[in-house]
Design a protein around this motif. Structure first.
Motif, short mmCIF file in Angstrom:
data_model
loop_
_atom_site.label_atom_id
_atom_site.label_comp_id
_atom_site.label_asym_id
_atom_site.label_seq_id
_atom_site.Cartn_x
_atom_site.Cartn_y
_atom_site.Cartn_z
N GLN A 1 78.38 46.92 -6.17
CA GLN A 1 78.93 46.12 -5.07
C GLN A 1 79.26 47.01 -3.88
O GLN A 1 79.02 46.64 -2.72
CB GLN A 1 80.18 45.38 -5.56
CG GLN A 1 79.90 44.32 -6.60
CD GLN A 1 81.11 43.97 -7.44
OE1 GLN A 1 82.25 44.26 -7.09
NE2 GLN A 1 80.87 43.33 -8.58
N ALA A 2 79.78 48.20 -4.15
CA ALA A 2 80.18 49.14 -3.08
C ALA A 2 78.99 49.54 -2.22
O ALA A 2 79.09 49.63 -0.99
CB ALA A 2 80.81 50.38 -3.71
N LYS A 3 77.86 49.79 -2.86
CA LYS A 3 76.67 50.22 -2.12
C LYS A 3 76.16 49.11 -1.20
O LYS A 3 75.71 49.37 -0.08
CB LYS A 3 75.58 50.66 -3.10
CG LYS A 3 75.91 51.98 -3.80
CD LYS A 3 74.87 52.34 -4.85
CE LYS A 3 75.20 53.67 -5.51
NZ LYS A 3 74.27 53.99 -6.60
N VAL A 4 76.25 47.87 -1.66
CA VAL A 4 75.83 46.72 -0.85
C VAL A 4 76.75 46.57 0.36
O VAL A 4 76.29 46.42 1.50
CB VAL A 4 75.82 45.43 -1.70
CG1 VAL A 4 75.66 44.18 -0.82
CG2 VAL A 4 74.69 45.49 -2.72
N VAL A 5 78.06 46.64 0.12
CA VAL A 5 79.03 46.51 1.22
C VAL A 5 78.85 47.62 2.24
O VAL A 5 78.86 47.37 3.45
CB VAL A 5 80.47 46.49 0.65
CG1 VAL A 5 81.51 46.68 1.76
CG2 VAL A 5 80.73 45.20 -0.11
N ALA A 6 78.68 48.84 1.77
CA ALA A 6 78.48 49.98 2.69
C ALA A 6 77.25 49.74 3.57
O ALA A 6 77.30 49.95 4.79
CB ALA A 6 78.33 51.27 1.91
N GLN A 7 76.16 49.27 2.96
CA GLN A 7 74.93 49.03 3.74
C GLN A 7 75.13 47.93 4.77
O GLN A 7 74.64 48.02 5.90
CB GLN A 7 73.77 48.71 2.80
CG GLN A 7 72.41 48.79 3.46
CD GLN A 7 72.14 50.17 4.06
OE1 GLN A 7 72.24 51.18 3.37
NE2 GLN A 7 71.83 50.21 5.35
N GLU A 8 75.86 46.87 4.38
CA GLU A 8 76.14 45.79 5.33
C GLU A 8 76.91 46.30 6.54
O GLU A 8 76.60 45.96 7.69
CB GLU A 8 76.94 44.69 4.64
CG GLU A 8 76.16 43.86 3.63
CD GLU A 8 77.04 42.80 3.01
OE1 GLU A 8 77.16 41.73 3.60
OE2 GLU A 8 77.63 43.06 1.95
N CYS B 1 81.67 53.47 -2.13
CA CYS B 1 81.57 52.88 -0.80
C CYS B 1 81.83 53.93 0.29
O CYS B 1 81.07 54.03 1.26
CB CYS B 1 82.56 51.73 -0.67
SG CYS B 1 82.32 50.73 0.82
N ALA B 2 82.89 54.71 0.12
CA ALA B 2 83.25 55.73 1.12
C ALA B 2 82.12 56.73 1.31
O ALA B 2 81.76 57.08 2.44
CB ALA B 2 84.54 56.43 0.69
N ASN B 3 81.56 57.21 0.22
CA ASN B 3 80.48 58.21 0.31
C ASN B 3 79.22 57.63 0.94
O ASN B 3 78.56 58.29 1.75
CB ASN B 3 80.18 58.79 -1.08
CG ASN B 3 81.14 59.90 -1.47
OD1 ASN B 3 80.97 61.05 -1.06
ND2 ASN B 3 82.17 59.57 -2.22
N ALA B 4 78.89 56.39 0.60
CA ALA B 4 77.71 55.76 1.19
C ALA B 4 77.90 55.54 2.69
O ALA B 4 76.97 55.76 3.48
CB ALA B 4 77.41 54.43 0.49
#
Length: 393
Positions: free
Chosen positions: A313-320, A22-25
């Motif tokens: 899940q992290a990638k989805v949250v980051a994009q949101e 998540c942090a990196n995205a």
């Protein structure tokens, strides 16, 4: 009117699969005006799958791990600290060393914690398969064992990385085989559920049990440990099983800072954080939960606690969050979690199976188990290398 706030602060609790992905995205998708703060009490990151390589002897426990300080060089702020309070109404987190930290967005990615003391007598008698410091002594004990019984016990549900105990049982069989003692040692697997892997259903569970049978490993369902004595495990059913070496996966629960917050729901499963299955949002504005700490349900099916799902899940949250910030606060993201993932199932002798799963499949989980191969074993190593490079190195 006060000065308009430009900078957004995103606080991520936990630097495991979910937190790092998540942090990196976020850092890639947002300008440097926006702060990405990662808080974790660990100083380095090691994938749980490395425990199995310590067990096989292909990885040493003292080999260097990836320092989390590597996040700073990538434009994030890594705080080697522990969150001790989450105040969602005031939108702030209290850290042990750094005090109060305000956030605009909070991503809770704290994973689960192990509670070996919950099983009476286990601590000091058994080896915790999920504790890297106990895996090397377990390996040494197995190499010294000339005859007897090895018990591998799953001690509570749910637990992270569902295939791992089965991998451990087959690796233990392989260790004994290479050591020339396998014919004198019985290996048995005990689980509290009626089938091997309830999360993937009866068909793949049967395939896993059949795979273990090829390694002459006994499978015992409905065996939830009640007490561990010097030479036997007593289960809640009243049944007992003798052992000379006991390797266990202890019960799991959410971390204390989550349990005392307003994020959890009290349930027998261990007070996990309920989230929307597509957005991973909690019931609190700007607060998401991902990975092991989250309870992600699709109907009656709960997505397993495993790194690959946390990463998705992290990638989805980051994009949101990126879309919302770029849209001046209005939710505008089409990003949605798909419930899909994969994992490798190591069986010893540098071989691994491959499991692919879709937990949002309309007719129930769609899961496929690929037979063990040397190629899948190499892919498992590639998986570790690629993620470390992408997130930290």
């Amino acid at each position: 009117m006060g000065k308009q706030k430009v900078t957004t602060t995103i606080v991520i609790l936990g630097a495991g699969f979910g937190g790092l992905a998540c942090a990196n995205a976020l850092r890639k998708g947002l300008s440097r005006d926006h702060r990405v703060i990662v808080i974790d009490r660990k100083k380095s990151f090691m994938m749980g799958l490395v425990n199995l390589w310590i067990l096989t002897g292909s990885r040493k426990p003292d080999e260097p791990q990836a320092p989390l300080a590597g996040l700073n060089a990538r434009g994030m702020e890594y705080l080697n600290d522990e969150a001790i309070r989450i105040d969602v109404s005031a939108k702030r987190v209290q850290a042990k060393e750094h005090g109060l930290i305000e956030y605009d967005y909070l991503v809770v990615a704290l994973g689960s914690e192990l509670v070996p003391e919950k099983i009476e007598g286990f601590v000091g008698r058994g080896y915790n398969l999920y504790d890297a410091e106990q895996v090397q002594p377990l390996r040494e004990k197995l190499l010294a064992l000339k005859q007897g019984r090895v018990a591998v016990s799953v001690m509570g549900m749910p637990y992270k990385c569902p295939p791992a105990p089965y991998e451990a049982a087959m690796i233990i069989s392989d260790i004994l085989e290479k050591n020339g003692t396998r014919k004198n040692v019985q290996v048995d697997m005990y689980v509290p559920a009626p089938i091997a892997l309830p999360v993937v259903g009866p068909q793949v569970s049967k395939e896993v049990v059949d795979m273990m049978a090829r390694y002459n490993i006994g499978f015992h369902p409905n065996c939830k440990p009640k007490v561990v004595r010097d030479d036997e495990i007593e289960f809640e059913s009243g049944e007992k099983a003798a052992y000379d070496v006991l390797a266990g996966v202890p019960p799991h629960r959410s971390p204390e800072v989550v349990r005392i917050s307003s994020l959890t729901t009290s349930s027998a499963a261990g007070e996990w954080v309920p989230v929307d299955r597509l957005s991973l949002r909690t019931g609190h504005p700007g607060v998401f939960a991902i990975g092991d700490v989250a309870e992600v349900k699709s109907g009656t099916v709960t997505v397993p606690k495993a790194g690959i799902f946390a990463e998705g899940q992290a990638k989805v949250v980051a994009q949101e969050i990126i879309d919302e910030i770029n849209n001046n606060g209005a939710p505008a993201s089409s990003a949605a979690y798909n419930g899909q993932g994969f994992c490798f199932m190591e069986v010893g002798n540098n071989m691994a199976g491959f499991v692919e799963a879709d937990f949002y499949h309309e007719g129930g989980p769609a899961v496929r188990l690929e037979p063990p191969s040397a190629q899948n074993y190499e892919k498992k190593h590639d998986f570790e290398r690629s993620r470390l490079k992408e997130w930290l190195l």
